[in-house]
Motif scaffolding. Structure first.
Motif, PDB file in Angstrom:
ATOM      1  N   TYR A  96       0.839  -1.202   0.000  1.00 25.33           N
ATOM      2  CA  TYR A  96       0.000   0.000   0.000  1.00 25.33           C
ATOM      3  C   TYR A  96       0.878   1.258   0.000  1.00 25.33           C
ATOM      4  CZ  TYR A  96      -4.214  -2.687   0.961  1.00 25.33           C
ATOM      5  OH  TYR A  96      -5.266  -3.557   0.865  1.00 25.33           O
ATOM      6  N   GLU A  97       0.340   2.288  -0.620  1.00 20.98           N
ATOM      7  CA  GLU A  97       1.042   3.586  -0.619  1.00 20.98           C
ATOM      8  C   GLU A  97       1.355   4.009   0.811  1.00 20.98           C
ATOM      9  OE1 GLU A  97      -1.526   5.389  -4.406  1.00 20.98           O
ATOM     10  OE2 GLU A  97      -2.233   5.600  -2.348  1.00 20.98           O
ATOM     11  N   ARG A  98       0.414   3.769   1.717  1.00 19.02           N
ATOM     12  CA  ARG A  98       0.577   4.244   3.098  1.00 19.02           C
ATOM     13  C   ARG A  98       1.770   3.597   3.811  1.00 19.02           C
ATOM     14  NH1 ARG A  98      -4.738   1.442   3.603  1.00 19.02           N
ATOM     15  NH2 ARG A  98      -4.295  -0.632   4.407  1.00 19.02           N
ATOM     16  N   GLU A  99       2.141   2.380   3.371  1.00 15.36           N
ATOM     17  CA  GLU A  99       3.315   1.746   3.998  1.00 15.36           C
ATOM     18  C   GLU A  99       4.565   2.563   3.680  1.00 15.36           C
ATOM     19  OE1 GLU A  99       3.485  -2.601   3.340  1.00 15.36           O
ATOM     20  OE2 GLU A  99       1.421  -2.409   2.652  1.00 15.36           O
ATOM     21  N   ILE A 100       4.628   3.056   2.450  1.00 10.78           N
ATOM     22  CA  ILE A 100       5.778   3.885   2.064  1.00 10.78           C
ATOM     23  C   ILE A 100       5.705   5.243   2.767  1.00 10.78           C
ATOM     24  CG2 ILE A 100       6.921   5.043   0.134  1.00 10.78           C
ATOM     25  CD1 ILE A 100       6.057   2.773  -1.663  1.00 10.78           C
ATOM     26  N   ALA A 101       4.478   5.811   2.808  1.00  7.76           N
ATOM     27  CA  ALA A 101       4.314   7.118   3.460  1.00  7.76           C
ATOM     28  C   ALA A 101       4.773   7.035   4.919  1.00  7.76           C
ATOM     29  CB  ALA A 101       2.859   7.565   3.369  1.00  7.76           C
ATOM     30  N   GLY A 102       4.405   5.956   5.580  1.00  8.24           N
ATOM     31  CA  GLY A 102       4.793   5.782   6.981  1.00  8.24           C
ATOM     32  C   GLY A 102       6.290   5.633   7.140  1.00  8.24           C
ATOM     33  N   ARG A 103       6.885   4.866   6.242  1.00  8.13           N
ATOM     34  CA  ARG A 103       8.332   4.622   6.345  1.00  8.13           C
ATOM     35  C   ARG A 103       9.115   5.919   6.134  1.00  8.13           C
ATOM     36  NH1 ARG A 103      11.506  -0.081   5.548  1.00  8.13           N
ATOM     37  NH2 ARG A 103       9.625  -1.178   6.152  1.00  8.13           N
ATOM     38  N   ILE A 104       8.726   6.692   5.122  1.00  9.66           N
ATOM     39  CA  ILE A 104       9.534   7.893   4.863  1.00  9.66           C
ATOM     40  C   ILE A 104       9.350   8.926   5.973  1.00  9.66           C
ATOM     41  CG2 ILE A 104       9.751   7.580   2.354  1.00  9.66           C
ATOM     42  CD1 ILE A 104       7.652   9.598   1.869  1.00  9.66           C
ATOM     43  N   GLU A 105       8.165   8.995   6.528  1.00  9.06           N
ATOM     44  CA  GLU A 105       7.985   9.947   7.635  1.00  9.06           C
ATOM     45  C   GLU A 105       8.832   9.512   8.835  1.00  9.06           C
ATOM     46  OE1 GLU A 105       4.014  11.244   8.392  1.00  9.06           O
ATOM     47  OE2 GLU A 105       4.699  12.643   9.933  1.00  9.06           O
ATOM     48  N   GLY A 106       8.898   8.210   9.042  1.00  8.03           N
ATOM     49  CA  GLY A 106       9.733   7.686  10.134  1.00  8.03           C
ATOM     50  C   GLY A 106      11.192   8.037   9.943  1.00  8.03           C
ATOM     51  N   ILE A 107      11.653   7.938   8.711  1.00  6.91           N
ATOM     52  CA  ILE A 107      13.067   8.257   8.442  1.00  6.91           C
ATOM     53  C   ILE A 107      13.326   9.748   8.668  1.00  6.91           C
ATOM     54  CG2 ILE A 107      14.878   8.257   6.662  1.00  6.91           C
ATOM     55  CD1 ILE A 107      13.465   5.722   5.510  1.00  6.91           C
ATOM     56  N   ALA A 108      12.349  10.579   8.276  1.00  6.04           N
ATOM     57  CA  ALA A 108      12.488  12.029   8.511  1.00  6.04           C
ATOM     58  C   ALA A 108      12.585  12.309  10.012  1.00  6.04           C
ATOM     59  CB  ALA A 108      11.306  12.781   7.904  1.00  6.04           C
ATOM     60  N   LEU A 109      11.724  11.677  10.784  1.00  9.75           N
ATOM     61  CA  LEU A 109      11.736  11.906  12.237  1.00  9.75           C
ATOM     62  C   LEU A 109      13.034  11.385  12.849  1.00  9.75           C
ATOM     63  CD1 LEU A 109       8.055  10.917  13.166  1.00  9.75           C
ATOM     64  CD2 LEU A 109       9.033  13.220  13.178  1.00  9.75           C
ATOM     65  N   ALA A 110      13.453  10.226  12.377  1.00 13.08           N
ATOM     66  CA  ALA A 110      14.699   9.654  12.906  1.00 13.08           C
ATOM     67  C   ALA A 110      15.892  10.534  12.545  1.00 13.08           C
ATOM     68  CB  ALA A 110      14.892   8.238  12.355  1.00 13.08           C
ATOM     69  N   GLY A 111      15.753  11.290  11.484  1.00 12.56           N
ATOM     70  CA  GLY A 111      16.825  12.197  11.068  1.00 12.56           C
ATOM     71  C   GLY A 111      16.877  13.473  11.880  1.00 12.56           C
ATOM     72  N   GLY A 112      15.932  13.653  12.785  1.00 17.88           N
ATOM     73  CA  GLY A 112      15.989  14.811  13.683  1.00 17.88           C
ATOM     74  C   GLY A 112      15.033  15.928  13.317  1.00 17.88           C
ATOM     75  N   GLY A 113      14.312  15.767  12.228  1.00 19.07           N
ATOM     76  CA  GLY A 113      13.352  16.807  11.842  1.00 19.07           C
ATOM     77  C   GLY A 113      11.983  16.191  11.647  1.00 19.07           C
TER      78      GLY A 113
END
Ligand code: GLY
Ligand code: MN
Ligand code: MN
Length: 463
Positions: free
Chosen positions: A198-215
């Motif tokens: 699902y598109e949402r699986e990718i949306a969730g993953r990229i948001e997680g990476i952004a948060l893990a990156g500090g922003g």
């Protein structure tokens, strides 16, 4: 946060440009999501961040240019705040870090402004984009909230835009740091573009990476197999082999600088022939645009050149016909490329758009065209070293728009509607990168993110 000298220099430069009066800055407040105590992720106003670097709500600042005085207004936390939000350094100490010696309680703000009004002094403020701040300005200045925008200071707006438009090396480092995280977001996302997901699986993953990156994400991510809808924020579709997936996303650094990248990929890893031909067209539009970027060149001319590439390629595909320059002059290409080639990027993803798109992207010599398509070009004026902008050509087959144009026989001299009809279910393709204008040309910022056909296919295959 930068060194205090950076903020001092920025404020001094601003004073020199506006010359007299008081400059009023308002921070953003917390914004409730569904009830007052449940707020959206906090985002400071970008101009406040740029000149004062303090990333929390409940602040205002005044620069009194004539009296050479700079004051930050805000309240220290009381015990209730400390219990719920934890201890924080005193405002006075936080202000010293940004080179401001005068910190006062927020209650003193209105008195300071009323005194200035009584003396007939000019108070410069920026147009508010949040209704809370329009209401705050109404309380402070006695101008109706609905009308307050009309009294914003054109000189202040112009001075802020002039300064924020030219990024210094520390700001470029920030944008590149955002792009480093963004590259990681795309590495993961592209490998997830598989049938059944699902598109949402990718949306969730990229948001997680952004948060893990500090922003956080710089804007709500677009992850869609319906790229023909330009700002599609629905993530509920299940991807199938043959779909084209557009991912348009970016993140912010802790200091608030943004990235804004788009890639389009074939779900399952292989472009079909028709997809490949349109993808190559968009890539060619971007390559042509990137090669043109240099100081002194107007971004409108870059946009129009990219449109010519579209027409030329689409003539080869049988979708368009006639003279390339006449087709572009008539706006016929906008059936497929209805948006602008790009916009400024910095602390905001559409940098400084709150101060007015025309003020940022246009000037006395560059007026906005009313023509469909070209009217959406956010940046048209001449480029200067230090500008950071996006280059984001796209091609879309929007069924409702095709129907409308076809019914009106719009640009029928340039468009082969019978052929276009075969692409109704195509979707869309966009490719977006972030570019710094340097004296010699344009430098694409950040680490490479797969873009050529072979590299995209490889990335989807997880290689
Ligand atoms: N992400 C919105 C844009 O590309 O402008
Ligand atoms: Mn984008
Ligand atoms: Mn963009």
């Amino acid at each position: 946060m930068f060194d205090k000298k950076t903020y001092q220099q920025r404020r001094n430069k601003l004073c020199k440009q506006v010359k007299s009066g008081l400059l009023l800055f308002l921070s953003n407040g917390e914004s409730p999501m569904n009830y007052a105590a449940n707020t959206f992720h906090y985002r400071q106003d970008s101009t406040f961040l740029y000149f004062f670097g303090l990333n929390f709500p409940g602040l205002a600042a005044i620069i009194d240019i004539d009296e050479n005085r700079q004051t930050v207004f805000g309240n220290d936390l009381d015990m209730d705040d400390i219990i719920w939000m934890g201890p924080q350094p005193a405002l006075k100490n936080r202000c010293l870090k940004i080179g401001v010696a005068d910190a006062q309680p927020l209650a003193n703000l209105s008195e300071t402004l009323h005194n200035a009004v009584r003396l007939g002094r000019k108070i410069h403020f920026l147009p508010p984009y949040r209704s809370e701040n329009a209401l705050w300005l109404e309380r402070l200045l006695g101008i109706r909230a609905e009308a307050v925008k009309n009294f914003a200071s054109a000189e202040f707006v112009k001075a802020v835009i002039a300064q924020r438009s030219l990024k210094d090396p520390d700001e470029i480092k920030e944008i590149e740091a955002a792009l480093t995280v963004t590259a990681a977001m795309y590495r993961e996302a592209m490998a997830m573009a598989q049938p059944g997901a699902y598109e949402r699986e990718i949306a969730g993953r990229i948001e997680g990476i952004a948060l893990a990156g500090g922003g956080q994400l710089a804007f709500p991510a677009i992850v869609t197999i319906h790229g023909e809808t330009l700002h599609n924020h629905y993530h509920g579709n299940r991807m199938q082999k043959g779909d084209l997936l557009i991912i348009d996303s970016g993140c912010e650094t802790e200091a608030g600088y943004a990235s804004d990248i788009t890639r389009t990929m074939p779900v399952g890893g292989k472009f079909a022939d028709r997809q490949q031909a349109v993808y190559e067209t968009v890539l060619d539009m971007q390559r042509t645009a990137l090669a043109m970027i240099r100081p002194g060149v107007s971004y409108r001319s870059v946009h129009l050149k990219a449109c010519e590439v579209l027409v030329e390629r689409f003539k080869d595909l049988g979708l368009m016909k006639g003279s390339r320059s006449e087709a572009v002059a008539a706006g016929a290409h906008a059936l497929f490329f209805p948006h602008g080639l790009g916009h400024m990027l910095g602390l905001d993803v559409h940098d400084m758009e709150d101060l007015g798109e025309n003020q940022v992207g246009y000037d006395e010599k560059t007026k906005r065209s009313p023509q469909f398509g070209l009217a959406y070009l956010r940046l048209a004026k001449k480029l200067e070293p230090g500008h950071v902008l996006t280059v984001e050509p796209g091609i879309y087959f929007i069924p409702a728009l095709i129907d409308q144009w076809q019914a009106e026989k719009k640009s029928a001299a340039f468009i082969n509607y019978a052929e276009v009809d075969k692409y109704r279910k195509f979707g869309g393709i966009r490719i977006e990168d972030n570019v710094l204008v340097i004296p010699q040309g344009g430098r694409v910022l950040g680490p490479p993110i797969p873009k050529e056909i072979a590299a995209v296919q490889k990335a989807v295959a997880g290689k």
